[in-house]
Design a protein around this motif. Structure first.
Motif, PDB file in Angstrom:
ATOM      1  N   SER A 336       1.010  -1.028  -0.028  1.00 18.69           N
ATOM      2  CA  SER A 336      -0.196  -0.052  -0.017  1.00 18.69           C
ATOM      3  C   SER A 336       0.820   1.143   0.009  1.00 18.69           C
ATOM      4  O   SER A 336       1.729   1.211   0.604  1.00 18.69           O
ATOM      5  CB  SER A 336      -0.854   0.025   1.218  1.00 18.69           C
ATOM      6  N   SER A 337       0.462   2.399  -0.772  1.00 20.00           N
ATOM      7  CA  SER A 337       1.211   3.426  -0.747  1.00 20.00           C
ATOM      8  C   SER A 337       0.557   4.676  -0.972  1.00 20.00           C
ATOM      9  O   SER A 337      -0.612   4.768  -1.750  1.00 20.00           O
ATOM     10  CB  SER A 337       2.522   3.416  -1.714  1.00 20.00           C
ATOM     11  N   PHE A 338       0.825   5.958  -0.642  1.00 19.95           N
ATOM     12  CA  PHE A 338       0.416   7.319  -0.978  1.00 19.95           C
ATOM     13  C   PHE A 338       1.676   8.008  -1.059  1.00 19.95           C
ATOM     14  O   PHE A 338       2.469   8.481  -0.281  1.00 19.95           O
ATOM     15  CB  PHE A 338      -0.547   7.747   0.151  1.00 19.95           C
ATOM     16  N   ASP A 339       1.499   8.928  -2.177  1.00 20.74           N
ATOM     17  CA  ASP A 339       2.645   9.746  -2.327  1.00 20.74           C
ATOM     18  C   ASP A 339       2.017  11.067  -3.271  1.00 20.74           C
ATOM     19  O   ASP A 339       1.100  11.226  -3.746  1.00 20.74           O
ATOM     20  CB  ASP A 339       3.588   9.564  -3.347  1.00 20.74           C
ATOM     21  N   ASP A 340       2.709  12.228  -2.388  1.00 19.28           N
ATOM     22  CA  ASP A 340       2.207  13.576  -2.817  1.00 19.28           C
ATOM     23  C   ASP A 340       3.259  14.630  -3.283  1.00 19.28           C
ATOM     24  O   ASP A 340       4.524  14.536  -2.455  1.00 19.28           O
ATOM     25  CB  ASP A 340       1.607  14.245  -1.677  1.00 19.28           C
ATOM     26  N   LEU A 341       3.269  14.960  -4.442  1.00 20.36           N
ATOM     27  CA  LEU A 341       4.308  15.901  -5.017  1.00 20.36           C
ATOM     28  C   LEU A 341       3.809  17.232  -5.301  1.00 20.36           C
ATOM     29  O   LEU A 341       2.746  17.344  -6.135  1.00 20.36           O
ATOM     30  CB  LEU A 341       4.957  15.067  -6.249  1.00 20.36           C
ATOM     31  N   GLU A 342       4.268  18.258  -4.821  1.00 22.14           N
ATOM     32  CA  GLU A 342       3.999  19.603  -5.361  1.00 22.14           C
ATOM     33  C   GLU A 342       5.325  20.120  -5.987  1.00 22.14           C
ATOM     34  O   GLU A 342       6.245  20.209  -5.263  1.00 22.14           O
ATOM     35  CB  GLU A 342       3.532  20.239  -4.061  1.00 22.14           C
ATOM     36  N   ARG A 343       5.146  20.760  -7.113  1.00 14.02           N
ATOM     37  CA  ARG A 343       6.204  21.210  -7.889  1.00 14.02           C
ATOM     38  C   ARG A 343       5.774  22.597  -8.579  1.00 14.02           C
ATOM     39  O   ARG A 343       4.821  22.672  -9.371  1.00 14.02           O
ATOM     40  CB  ARG A 343       6.870  20.205  -8.952  1.00 14.02           C
ATOM     41  N   ASP A 344       6.587  23.675  -8.498  1.00 11.49           N
ATOM     42  CA  ASP A 344       6.693  24.829  -9.403  1.00 11.49           C
ATOM     43  C   ASP A 344       8.101  25.123 -10.256  1.00 11.49           C
ATOM     44  O   ASP A 344       9.288  25.038  -9.483  1.00 11.49           O
ATOM     45  CB  ASP A 344       6.550  26.108  -8.556  1.00 11.49           C
ATOM     46  N   HIS A 345       7.898  24.969 -11.356  1.00  9.45           N
ATOM     47  CA  HIS A 345       8.982  25.005 -12.176  1.00  9.45           C
ATOM     48  C   HIS A 345       9.049  26.127 -13.256  1.00  9.45           C
ATOM     49  O   HIS A 345       8.394  26.142 -14.386  1.00  9.45           O
ATOM     50  CB  HIS A 345       9.276  23.549 -12.815  1.00  9.45           C
ATOM     51  N   ALA A 346       9.707  27.223 -13.010  1.00  7.54           N
ATOM     52  CA  ALA A 346       9.698  28.377 -14.067  1.00  7.54           C
ATOM     53  C   ALA A 346      10.434  28.001 -15.247  1.00  7.54           C
ATOM     54  O   ALA A 346      11.755  27.161 -15.036  1.00  7.54           O
ATOM     55  CB  ALA A 346      10.095  29.618 -13.386  1.00  7.54           C
ATOM     56  N   PHE A 347      10.295  28.670 -16.320  1.00 11.63           N
ATOM     57  CA  PHE A 347      11.169  28.387 -17.586  1.00 11.63           C
ATOM     58  C   PHE A 347      11.292  29.740 -18.362  1.00 11.63           C
ATOM     59  O   PHE A 347      10.274  30.518 -18.251  1.00 11.63           O
ATOM     60  CB  PHE A 347      10.894  27.413 -18.331  1.00 11.63           C
ATOM     61  N   ASN A 348      12.359  29.960 -19.101  1.00 10.80           N
ATOM     62  CA  ASN A 348      12.543  30.703 -20.090  1.00 10.80           C
ATOM     63  C   ASN A 348      12.625  30.085 -21.383  1.00 10.80           C
ATOM     64  O   ASN A 348      13.614  29.250 -21.466  1.00 10.80           O
ATOM     65  CB  ASN A 348      13.411  31.661 -19.672  1.00 10.80           C
ATOM     66  N   CYS A 349      12.009  30.287 -22.444  1.00  4.18           N
ATOM     67  CA  CYS A 349      12.189  29.702 -23.716  1.00  4.18           C
ATOM     68  C   CYS A 349      12.509  30.142 -24.680  1.00  4.18           C
ATOM     69  O   CYS A 349      12.568  29.721 -26.051  1.00  4.18           O
ATOM     70  CB  CYS A 349      10.757  28.700 -23.862  1.00  4.18           C
ATOM     71  N   ASP A 350      12.887  31.281 -24.827  1.00  5.27           N
ATOM     72  CA  ASP A 350      13.322  32.125 -25.746  1.00  5.27           C
ATOM     73  C   ASP A 350      14.897  32.264 -25.700  1.00  5.27           C
ATOM     74  O   ASP A 350      15.544  32.674 -26.723  1.00  5.27           O
ATOM     75  CB  ASP A 350      13.044  33.636 -26.129  1.00  5.27           C
ATOM     76  N   GLY A 351      15.831  31.985 -24.658  1.00  2.00           N
ATOM     77  CA  GLY A 351      16.944  31.840 -24.557  1.00  2.00           C
ATOM     78  C   GLY A 351      17.664  33.305 -24.764  1.00  2.00           C
ATOM     79  O   GLY A 351      18.678  33.123 -25.228  1.00  2.00           O
ATOM     80  N   SER A 352      17.113  34.135 -24.318  1.00  2.33           N
ATOM     81  CA  SER A 352      17.773  35.571 -24.440  1.00  2.33           C
ATOM     82  C   SER A 352      17.345  36.395 -23.148  1.00  2.33           C
ATOM     83  O   SER A 352      16.511  36.211 -22.288  1.00  2.33           O
ATOM     84  CB  SER A 352      17.260  36.166 -25.924  1.00  2.33           C
ATOM     85  N   PRO A 353      17.865  37.803 -23.264  1.00  2.00           N
ATOM     86  CA  PRO A 353      17.558  38.358 -22.428  1.00  2.00           C
ATOM     87  C   PRO A 353      16.111  39.219 -22.532  1.00  2.00           C
ATOM     88  O   PRO A 353      15.640  39.843 -21.345  1.00  2.00           O
ATOM     89  CB  PRO A 353      18.608  39.698 -22.482  1.00  2.00           C
ATOM     90  N   ALA A 354      15.570  39.197 -23.644  1.00  2.00           N
ATOM     91  CA  ALA A 354      14.148  39.533 -23.794  1.00  2.00           C
ATOM     92  C   ALA A 354      13.056  38.761 -23.417  1.00  2.00           C
ATOM     93  O   ALA A 354      13.230  37.765 -22.852  1.00  2.00           O
ATOM     94  CB  ALA A 354      13.946  39.598 -25.428  1.00  2.00           C
ATOM     95  N   ARG A 355      11.939  39.307 -23.080  1.00  2.00           N
ATOM     96  CA  ARG A 355      10.669  38.454 -22.559  1.00  2.00           C
ATOM     97  C   ARG A 355       9.842  38.084 -23.614  1.00  2.00           C
ATOM     98  O   ARG A 355       8.893  38.926 -23.683  1.00  2.00           O
ATOM     99  CB  ARG A 355      10.195  39.426 -21.218  1.00  2.00           C
ATOM    100  N   LEU A 356      10.150  37.049 -24.219  1.00  2.00           N
ATOM    101  CA  LEU A 356       9.433  36.545 -25.413  1.00  2.00           C
ATOM    102  C   LEU A 356       8.662  35.434 -25.191  1.00  2.00           C
ATOM    103  O   LEU A 356       7.960  35.179 -26.118  1.00  2.00           O
ATOM    104  CB  LEU A 356      10.312  36.516 -26.840  1.00  2.00           C
ATOM    105  N   CYS A 357       9.055  34.617 -24.248  1.00  2.00           N
ATOM    106  CA  CYS A 357       8.600  33.282 -24.183  1.00  2.00           C
ATOM    107  C   CYS A 357       9.116  32.870 -22.764  1.00  2.00           C
ATOM    108  O   CYS A 357      10.243  32.409 -22.412  1.00  2.00           O
ATOM    109  CB  CYS A 357       9.243  32.095 -25.026  1.00  2.00           C
ATOM    110  N   GLU A 358       8.125  32.914 -21.802  1.00  2.00           N
ATOM    111  CA  GLU A 358       8.321  32.843 -20.239  1.00  2.00           C
ATOM    112  C   GLU A 358       7.301  31.719 -19.748  1.00  2.00           C
ATOM    113  O   GLU A 358       6.052  31.842 -20.185  1.00  2.00           O
ATOM    114  CB  GLU A 358       8.559  33.609 -19.472  1.00  2.00           C
TER     115      GLU A 358
END
Length: 752
Positions: A336-358
């Motif tokens: 028998s088992s019970f597991d709980d996972l809470e996660r927040d993972h931020a990301f930047n997907c334009d790979g640059s200093p601009a704010r184009l994909c976050e």
């Protein structure tokens, strides 16, 4: 119909003949040798402790000692031990890892899906792919099972299973601790304390703490240094009574830090004319994204990105394993088992200093499982039957902020907010019989019935800005989609295992694997895409022939396997260019029809002297292709190679010991080679990883109670990537999630 073999190709037949040739060779040599002093390798591949030669499954066993010596931090580093296994951190550490066995796997970084490779931690299936990053400390053993599993394991899988077994409490006081420091501001502490509580009960408490920065170097001065602090704790309580064994486990994980920064692989020589760089030039200082950005140098590990992207993981859970021994031949096991996972993972997907994909991947994942197994031995025969139930709830709190710096300028500048809830229930009955036809030959037959339901509700909003200075914007309802995917299936296995002698066997197996459908709760940019995001089940018919032999006077063990897969309605994560020019790509999980996979594996373990140990592994997959498939936009992918699947995988190690001052000085060097592979279904030369080799090693001085070692990983500072995610049609670049560069350090360990 199940258990209906597909025809073998000429290559698969050749593999079978090769395996038989090895078997004859083993028999001839084994008959001429004295094989009394055998070192037995035992595995839990069939839910009971058996010699590796007695199981008709291709399985690799990795000792806890080997994991500790080679500084293996978590499950994403297991590839070097097993032929035709590839695991990586996927879209940065903290996202679901990409796991692939023999061309079967899932590279989806979203948090809603289940991998066709199952992980079992101390007999408990972990659920969705979110839970497959497991830190490996104070381990007894890891086993990698290749091919469909289901007639013995709680949850059916098409690709294989990875079994993680923690060190068990013992009736003797003791323990260990080790401390390690290394480059990139890395430090580690691990330890275990084993305490007998009564004559029948013992406790083992283990802990691990890692603090490190990534080898990816962010040269953007405004971004914080990227790295994680990972703390993991585990408590095991074991009691042994006359007819009852009890194992209770509790665990806790706490991770925090800044995620690994992503690199930008620009593809344009001139963004204005959109003249393309060649694939070999892409990512260099002479190539740009569509906005004219590159980082300004050609250093592989340098990136320039506004990576103020926090990561936080909190996980906890408990399990209870009860084993009632009704008689010498019959037992009942409850897990028998019970597991709980809470996660927040931020990301930047334009790979640059601009704010184009976050954006951010938010997750609350709860898993309950219950398994009952009846074990019965009658004579030389062995029977296992069981029931399994899983209830998993995935709540997502995600957003993707697109082209924020162009708000009020282009209508494509939007923030997509998608809060999905996915509820999975899975119930199964399974049984397997090992029937001894004679002292030398055993036939295995197994059957499983699975009923799995996925209920989903996908709720999305969009946030729009009316002018460039509007960073608050207006949030509007976008879509609400709900539904259910219900699958049920019979699957099974038949196998024959023949002993050549006590230490050599040859086997054939046919296994039919099944994985249910579900809902792809990833980035869904349109209501139509959300409505079509559910996917159907997949099945795999797997033929396997192999031989395992041990020539123990020479301390030589060899395992050879050949396999042929007929993969039907395969679920493949697809990064597909949008039909709308300049829009983000579509992220789909599609049933691509049929695929054909075949190949072979060889493992060699050799101890020529008491001081020298050699190990070699070879994986070869010449065919792993879509039979026939046209994607939803009409692009023909027929005969394209499956993503994340190398043709060749070669690994090995040499361990040599010499006496020094009454103790031992140990040298080890190991390597892992992966030939080239593609990161998505399109076979784009931009989204391709060239072949690479990782070299690792250590030098350790061993005394009776302590040892000190100098260790290194990726000694040659090899350049490779975990994932290259193709955003070329959107931003004129690919996200580059770089593999770790050279790491080295010193470790002190004390046993008591």
């Amino acid at each position: 119909m199940i258990l209906q073999p597909a025809c073998f190709s000429l290559s698969a037949i050749s593999i079978a003949l090769l395996s038989c040739s090895f078997a004859v060779f083993a028999e001839q040599i084994a008959q001429s040798k004295d094989v009394e002093d055998i070192e037995v390798i035992e595995v839990y591949a069939q839910k009971r402790l058996q010699r590796i030669q007695d199981v008709s499954v291709a399985v690799t066993s990795i000792s806890g000692q080997a994991l500790a010596e080679q500084q293996i931090k978590d499950t994403t580093e297991l590839s070097a031990f097993t032929p035709n296994l590839k695991i990586s951190q996927n879209a940065a550490e903290g996202t679901p890892p990409a796991v692939n066995i023999r061309g079967v796997g899932l590279i989806d970084y979203n948090t809603s899906n289940t991998s066709p490779i199952a992980f079992y931690v101390d007999d408990v299936v972990v659920g969705s792919a979110n839970n497959q990053i497991v830190n490996l400390f104070d381990m007894e053993q890891v086993e990698v099972l290749r091919g469909p599993q289901g007639t013995l394991f709680g949850r059916n899988t098409t690709g294989g299973a990875i079994l993680l077994r923690s060190a068990r409490p013992e009736q003797e006081f003791g323990g260990f601790f080790n401390v390690s420091v290394g480059n990139n501001s890395s430090s580690k502490f691990e330890g275990a304390l084993n305490i007998p509580l009564t004559d029948a009960t013992a406790m083992r408490f283990s802990a691990s703490h890692h603090d490190y920065e990534y080898t990816t170097n962010n040269i953007y001065p405004a971004s914080p240094e990227a790295g994680l602090k990972q703390s993991n704790y585990r408590l095991l309580l074991s009691s042994q009574y006359d007819d009852l064994s009890v194992l209770f486990k509790a665990h806790l994980e706490d991770w925090s830090g800044i995620v690994q920064p992503v690199g930008s692989i620009g593809i344009f020589k001139n963004p204005a004319t959109q003249e393309l760089c060649s694939p070999s030039e892409a990512g260099s200082s002479s190539c740009f994204d569509v906005f004219g950005f590159n980082k300004g140098n050609d250093n592989f590990f340098d990136v320039m990105v506004n990576n103020d992207s926090p990561h936080d993981t909190e996980g906890q859970g408990a399990s209870l394993n009860l084993d009632w021994q009704f008689s010498e031949t019959t037992s009942l096991v409850s897990v028998s088992s019970f597991d709980d996972l809470e996660r927040d993972h931020a990301f930047n997907c334009d790979g640059s200093p601009a704010r184009l994909c976050e954006g951010n991947l938010g997750l609350d994942n709860q898993v309950f499982t219950q398994e009952l197994r009846l074990h019965h031995q009658f004579g030389d025969h062995y029977f296992i039957a069981g029931l399994f139930y899983l209830d998993e709830r995935i709540k997502q709190d995600n957003y993707n902020d697109i082209l924020r710096e162009l708000r009020g300028i282009t209508p494509r500048a939007l923030t997509f907010i998608y809060d999905n809830q996915i509820d999975i229930t899975s119930a199964a009955m399974f049984a397997q019989l090992d029937y001894a036809l004679s002292d030398l030959t055993t036939v295995t037959a197994g059957l499983r019935y699975t009923d799995e339901t996925t209920d989903y509700q996908s709720v999305s909003h969009i946030n729009v800005g009316v002018d460039p200075n509007d960073y608050v914007g207006l949030t509007l309802p976008y879509y609400t989609v709900s539904g259910e995917v219900d699958d049920n299936q019979l699957s099974g296995k038949v196998a024959i295992n023949h002993k050549i002698d006590d230490n050599s066997t040859v086997y054939y197996s046919f296994a039919n694997g099944f994985k249910s459908g579900g809902y792809n709760g990833g980035f869904l940019s349109t209501p139509e895409q959300a409505t079509l995001a559910d996917y159907g089940s997949e099945t795999l018919n797997a033929h396997e022939v192999g031989v395992k032999f041990a020539l123990l006077n020479q301390n030589l063990s060899v395992n050879v396997a050949g396999f042929y897969y007929d993969y039907k309605d395969q679920q493949v994560f697809m990064n597909q260019e949008s039909t709308i020019p300049g829009a983000p790509p579509l992220q789909l999980l599609e049933n691509v029809g049929n695929s054909t996979i075949y190949g072979s594996e060889v493992e060699v373990f050799y101890t020529p002297t008491n001081d020298l140990y050699l190990q070699f592994g070879l994986g070869y997959i010449p065919e792993a292709n879509f039979d026939e498939f046209i994607d939803p936009t009409g692009k023909v992918l027929t005969d394209n190679r499956l993503p994340f699947t190398s043709e060749w995988n070669v690994s090995g190690l040499a361990n040599y010991q010499v006496p020094m001052f009454g103790n031992q000085l140990v040298f080890e060097l190991n390597f892992d080679y992966q030939s080239e592979f593609y990161f998505d279904q399109n076979e784009s030369d931009y989204a391709m990883q060239a072949g690479y080799t990782l070299w690792n090693g250590f030098i350790r001085y061993e005394a009776t109670d302590w040892d000190v070692s100098l260790w290194g990983k990726n000694l040659l500072d090899e350049h490779y990537s975990h994932l290259k995610f193709d955003l070329s049609s959107f931003l004129g670049m690919l996200e580059d999630f770089k593999g770790e560069g050279r790491r080295y350090g010193v470790q002190f360990q004390y046993h008591f």
